[in-house]
Write an enzyme that holds these catalytic residues in place. Structure first.
Site, short mmCIF file in Angstrom:
data_model
loop_
_atom_site.label_atom_id
_atom_site.label_comp_id
_atom_site.label_asym_id
_atom_site.label_seq_id
_atom_site.Cartn_x
_atom_site.Cartn_y
_atom_site.Cartn_z
N GLY A 54 38.17 50.00 42.04
CA GLY A 54 37.54 51.21 42.56
C GLY A 54 38.54 52.07 43.30
N ARG A 55 38.06 52.76 44.32
CA ARG A 55 38.91 53.69 45.06
C ARG A 55 38.92 53.37 46.55
NH1 ARG A 55 37.28 59.54 42.29
NH2 ARG A 55 38.12 59.07 40.22
N VAL A 56 40.05 53.67 47.20
CA VAL A 56 40.18 53.48 48.65
C VAL A 56 40.39 54.84 49.30
CG1 VAL A 56 41.47 52.39 50.52
CG2 VAL A 56 41.16 51.17 48.36
N LYS A 71 36.87 51.05 50.98
CA LYS A 71 37.05 50.67 49.57
C LYS A 71 35.70 50.73 48.87
CE LYS A 71 38.33 46.39 48.20
NZ LYS A 71 39.25 45.28 47.86
N ASP A 169 45.29 35.59 44.47
CA ASP A 169 45.72 36.90 43.96
C ASP A 169 46.83 37.47 44.82
OD1 ASP A 169 45.65 38.89 42.07
OD2 ASP A 169 44.02 40.00 43.00
#
Length: 355
Positions: A54-56, A71, A169
Site C-alpha cells: 500500500g502507501r505510507v 500506512k 522479512d
C-alpha cells in the site's frame, strides 16, 4: 498466540486484537476521519513511500502536534487481515529501541491502516541502494552503527521475546532510520512465533523477499531464528558493498549478491573489491576484514554453522569499538570468536539441512 482468520468481521477487529493480546494492547484505535485529517485527506504531497502493501503518508495528529507515519494497506494488496492483525499484535506487545513504535491502527469498514512514529530519514534502502545524486553516501561508521542496531533488534526478538519471534522479512527497506541514523525494524506482517519446547523449527509456507531468504527455508519451509541470521548476512553484505541482494541490471554472474561474493570471500587480495565504491576508500582495512568475516559466517549454507544473533551483536560491537579506537590490538575478542571469511561450507555441504 491463537488467531482466527481473515474471515473475522471488520467491526470485531478491536475486540479480536484485545482478546489475543490478553487486553494488554496499548495501541490507540484511530478513526478513518482522524487519519484523513492528519494526512490532508491522504494528499499526494504527504506520500512518502509506496509498495506492494500500500502507501505510507506523513501526517500530523491534531491536538498533540505529533508527526506520524500512516500506512494505508492496499485492500487488494499483499497484506491481508491476518498480516494486519499480526503487525498490530507484534508491535503492541514487543518494545525495544530498535523496533519501530506502533502508535495505533484503524479498521473502519474495509480500511486497514497502521500508524507509527515518523522516521524522518526513511529506510536504509533510501540511503544505501536508492541513493539520489544529491544525497551523501553513508560513511563507514554509520553503516556499522546501523548494522549493529538492526542486529540488536533481531536479538531482542530471538532472545528476549517470550516466546521468541522470527522476523522473516529482514531487508534494507524494512530498516527505518531516525534523525540520528538509529535503525528500527518495521513491517512485522510476516513475523512468526518461533519454535517452543522440543520443537526445532516452525513449518510454514515460504514468504519473504527473494534474495534474502535462507536456502533451507526456501527449500523446505522450515523456519528458525537462523533463517533471520542468514537474511541479516545478506543485508550486511549490502551495507558493505552497496550492492543489491538481487540486481538484474548487472551482468548475469553478478546479479545475485551472495553468489558474487562467495569466491571473493576466499581471497584476501580481493576484499577491497567488495567495499562500496561510494566509500571512496574511507574505511579501516581491519574493519572491512572483520565485517566480511561476520557476513560470511551469517551466510553459511548450513544453518547450524551460522552464529547466533547475540554473537553477531557482540562481534559488531567490537568492530564499532575498533572504528573509534584504531590503535586497539588486532587480536581482540571479535577476531578470536569469529572465523575468517575464507572459512566457508565446502561444496558437499550444500544439501538442505535437517533442522
Amino acid at each position: 498466540m491463537s488467531m482466527r482468520t481473515d474471515s473475522c468481521k471488520p467491526k470485531l477487529f478491536a475486540d479480536e486484537i484485545l482478546r489475543i493480546g490478553n487486553k494488554n494492547i496499548a495501541a490507540r484505535v484511530f478513526t478513518f476521519r482522524e487519519l484523513a485529517s492528519a494526512t490532508k485527506n491522504f494528499n499526494a504531497e504527504c506520500l512518502v513511500g509506496e509498495g506492494g502493501f500500500g502507501r505510507v503518508y506523513k501526517g500530523r495528529l491534531q491536538g498533540i502536534d505529533q508527526e506520524i507515519a500512516v500506512k494505508q494497506l492496499d485492500r487488494n494488496g499483499l497484506q491481508g487481515n491476518r498480516e494486519f492483525l499480526v503487525e498490530v499484535l507484534m508491535l503492541s506487545l514487543l518494545h525495544h529501541p530498535n523496533l519501530v513504535n506502533l502508535l495505533g491502527y484503524c479498521a473502519d469498514g474495509d480500511q486497514r491502516i497502521l500508524v507509527y512514529e515518523y522516521m524522518p530519514l526513511g529506510s536504509l534502502e533510501d540511503h544505501l541502494l536508492d541513493i539520489s545524486p544529491n544525497k551523501r553516501p553513508l560513511d563507514w561508521n554509520t553503516r556499522i552503527k546501523i548494522a549493529e542496531g538492526a542486529a540488536k533488534g533481531l536479538e531482542y526478538l530471538h532472545d528476549t521475546a517470550d516466546p521468541p519471534v522470527i522476523y522473516r522479512d529482514f531487508k534494507a527497506s524494512n530498516i527505518l532510520l531516525d534523525e540520528d541514523y538509529n535503525p528500527k525494524l518495521s513491517d512485522f506482517g510476516l513475523a512468526k512465533v518461533g519454535p517452543v519446547g522440543d520443537r526445532s523449527h516452525v513449518s510454514t509456507r515460504v514468504m519473504g523477499t527473494y534474495g534474502y531468504c535462507a536456502p533451507e527455508y526456501a527449500m523446505t519451509g522450515q523456519l528458525t531464528t537462523m533463517s533471520d541470521v542468514y537474511s541479516f548476512g545478506v543485508v550486511f553484505l549490502e551495507i558493505i558493498t552497496g550492492r543489491r541482494a538481487i540486481d538484474t541490471a548487472k551482468p548475469t554472474c553478478e546479479q545475485h549478491l551472495v553468489d558474487w561474493a562467495q569466491p571473493l570471500f576466499k581471497d584476501k587480495k580481493k576484499f577491497m573489491q567488495m567495499a562500496d565504491p561510494l566509500l571512496d576508500g574511507r574505511y579501516p582495512m581491519k574493519g572491512l576484514y572483520q565485517a566480511l568475516a561476520i557476513a560470511a559466517m551469517c551466510l553459511q549454507e548450513e544453518a547450524s554453522t551460522r552464529p547466533l544473533i547475540s554473537d553477531v551483536v557482540t562481534a559488531l560491537e567490537y568492530v564499532a569499538l575498533d572504528n573509534n579506537h584504531p590503535e586497539s590490538s588486532s587480536k581482540d575478542a571479535m577476531t578470536q570468536s569469529m572465523p575468517s571469511p575464507e572459512r566457508r561450507s565446502s561444496g558437499d555441504e550444500t544439501e538442505p539441512h535437517e533442522l
